[in-house]
Design a protein around this motif. Structure first.
Motif, short mmCIF file in Angstrom:
data_model
loop_
_atom_site.label_atom_id
_atom_site.label_comp_id
_atom_site.label_asym_id
_atom_site.label_seq_id
_atom_site.Cartn_x
_atom_site.Cartn_y
_atom_site.Cartn_z
N ASP A 1 0.84 -1.20 0.00
CA ASP A 1 0.00 0.00 0.00
C ASP A 1 0.88 1.25 0.00
N LYS A 2 0.25 2.42 0.00
CA LYS A 2 0.99 3.68 -0.09
C LYS A 2 1.90 3.94 1.11
N ASP A 3 1.59 3.29 2.26
CA ASP A 3 2.40 3.46 3.46
C ASP A 3 3.53 2.44 3.56
N GLY A 4 3.65 1.57 2.56
CA GLY A 4 4.71 0.56 2.56
C GLY A 4 4.35 -0.74 3.25
N ASN A 5 3.09 -0.88 3.65
CA ASN A 5 2.63 -2.13 4.27
C ASN A 5 2.36 -3.17 3.19
N ILE A 6 2.74 -4.40 3.47
CA ILE A 6 2.48 -5.47 2.52
C ILE A 6 1.00 -5.84 2.57
N ILE A 7 0.40 -6.00 1.40
CA ILE A 7 -1.01 -6.36 1.30
C ILE A 7 -1.14 -7.86 1.05
N VAL A 8 -0.42 -8.36 0.05
CA VAL A 8 -0.53 -9.77 -0.34
C VAL A 8 0.76 -10.23 -0.99
N GLN A 9 1.06 -11.52 -0.82
CA GLN A 9 2.19 -12.16 -1.50
C GLN A 9 1.66 -13.41 -2.21
N PHE A 10 2.14 -13.64 -3.42
CA PHE A 10 1.82 -14.84 -4.18
C PHE A 10 3.11 -15.61 -4.44
N PHE A 11 3.06 -16.92 -4.24
CA PHE A 11 4.17 -17.82 -4.53
C PHE A 11 3.63 -19.00 -5.31
N GLY A 12 4.50 -19.70 -6.01
CA GLY A 12 4.15 -21.02 -6.51
C GLY A 12 4.15 -21.98 -5.34
N LYS A 13 3.26 -22.96 -5.34
CA LYS A 13 3.22 -23.93 -4.24
C LYS A 13 4.56 -24.67 -4.17
N ARG A 14 5.09 -24.76 -2.96
CA ARG A 14 6.35 -25.49 -2.77
C ARG A 14 6.50 -25.88 -1.32
N LYS A 15 7.40 -26.77 -1.09
CA LYS A 15 7.76 -27.22 0.26
C LYS A 15 9.27 -27.16 0.39
N PRO A 16 9.78 -27.06 1.62
CA PRO A 16 11.23 -27.09 1.80
C PRO A 16 11.84 -28.35 1.19
N ARG A 17 13.03 -28.21 0.69
CA ARG A 17 13.82 -29.27 0.04
C ARG A 17 13.26 -29.68 -1.32
N ILE A 18 12.32 -28.89 -1.84
CA ILE A 18 11.79 -29.14 -3.18
C ILE A 18 11.95 -27.84 -3.96
N PRO A 19 12.63 -27.87 -5.10
CA PRO A 19 12.80 -26.64 -5.90
C PRO A 19 11.45 -26.07 -6.35
N GLU A 20 11.48 -24.78 -6.61
CA GLU A 20 10.28 -24.09 -7.08
C GLU A 20 9.79 -24.71 -8.39
N ASN A 21 8.48 -24.76 -8.54
CA ASN A 21 7.83 -25.32 -9.72
C ASN A 21 8.20 -24.49 -10.97
N GLU A 22 8.73 -25.14 -11.96
CA GLU A 22 9.13 -24.46 -13.21
C GLU A 22 7.93 -23.84 -13.91
N ALA A 23 6.75 -24.44 -13.80
CA ALA A 23 5.55 -23.87 -14.43
C ALA A 23 5.22 -22.51 -13.80
N TRP A 24 5.41 -22.37 -12.48
CA TRP A 24 5.21 -21.08 -11.80
C TRP A 24 6.20 -20.05 -12.35
N ARG A 25 7.46 -20.43 -12.44
CA ARG A 25 8.48 -19.50 -12.95
C ARG A 25 8.14 -19.05 -14.38
N LYS A 26 7.65 -19.96 -15.19
CA LYS A 26 7.31 -19.62 -16.58
C LYS A 26 6.14 -18.64 -16.62
N VAL A 27 5.12 -18.89 -15.82
CA VAL A 27 3.97 -17.97 -15.77
C VAL A 27 4.42 -16.58 -15.33
N VAL A 28 5.27 -16.53 -14.31
CA VAL A 28 5.78 -15.24 -13.84
C VAL A 28 6.55 -14.54 -14.95
N ALA A 29 7.42 -15.26 -15.64
CA ALA A 29 8.22 -14.67 -16.72
C ALA A 29 7.34 -14.22 -17.88
N ASP A 30 6.29 -14.97 -18.16
CA ASP A 30 5.43 -14.67 -19.32
C ASP A 30 4.45 -13.54 -19.08
#
Length: 178
Positions: free
Chosen positions: A144-173
């Motif tokens: 927001d205008k005051d610098g407060n975080i409103i929302v964060q979006f991530f690709g679904k993941r768990k520790p010790r598992i690399p980020e989903n390549e489909a998520w990275r592609k959607v973000v890049a596209d």
């Protein structure tokens, strides 16, 4: 009871050891270290976006976030959505299928998850990369205008598992840099 002042006061960038800040960012090994990392340097989240190492925080247009969520819905990708305040955080992991624009509100209206994001309350949106032992993790963060975080979006993941390549592609596209 007094209302909470949500204004974030940032110290001047000139008072921050930016080189050490960038080195420490690149040395992160888990996304959960980020909050402590910010506190160590006395930096707000949005200030961190401006000071981040090259390629690790890029401002994007809000409309491109809607395109990204539409692609996530069409491609049936699982995502993680973090919505919080000083007293509570909601975390959704799963699909975002039913998207609806209603006036200034961009909504996810699924049976197991509802999100109502007021577009005119969003001041800036950032594509953020954080190093982990499993590789970089990519998030989309709205402030927001005051610098407060409103929302964060991530690709679904768990520790010790690399980020989903489909998520990275959607973000890049779909994310358009400002």
């Amino acid at each position: 009871m007094q209302p909470v002042d949500k204004t974030i006061v940032e110290k001047p960038d000139s008072e921050i050891d930016v080189d050490s800040f960038k080195e420490a960012w690149l040395a992160l090994t888990d996304t959960h270290q980020f909050f402590g990392f910010l506190n160590k340097f006395g930096v707000s989240r949005r200030q961190a976006m401006r000071l981040a190492p090259a390629g690790y925080a890029t401002e994007v247009y809000f409309d491109s976030v809607k395109g990204l969520l539409e692609a996530v819905s069409e491609q049936d990708l699982d995502i993680m959505v973090f919505i919080g305040s000083r007293g509570c955080i909601q975390i959704h992991t799963g699909k975002a299928k039913k998207l609806l624009q209603s006036g200034p509100w961009f909504n996810i209206l699924d049976p197991e998850f509802n999100m109502h994001l007021r577009e005119d309350a969003v001041d800036s949106v950032w594509l953020v990369k954080k190093p982990t032992t499993d590789g970089d993790v990519t998030s989309i963060e709205a402030y927001d205008k005051d610098g407060n975080i409103i929302v964060q979006f991530f690709g679904k993941r768990k520790p010790r598992i690399p980020e989903n390549e489909a998520w990275r592609k959607v973000v890049a596209d779909y994310l358009v840099k400002k």
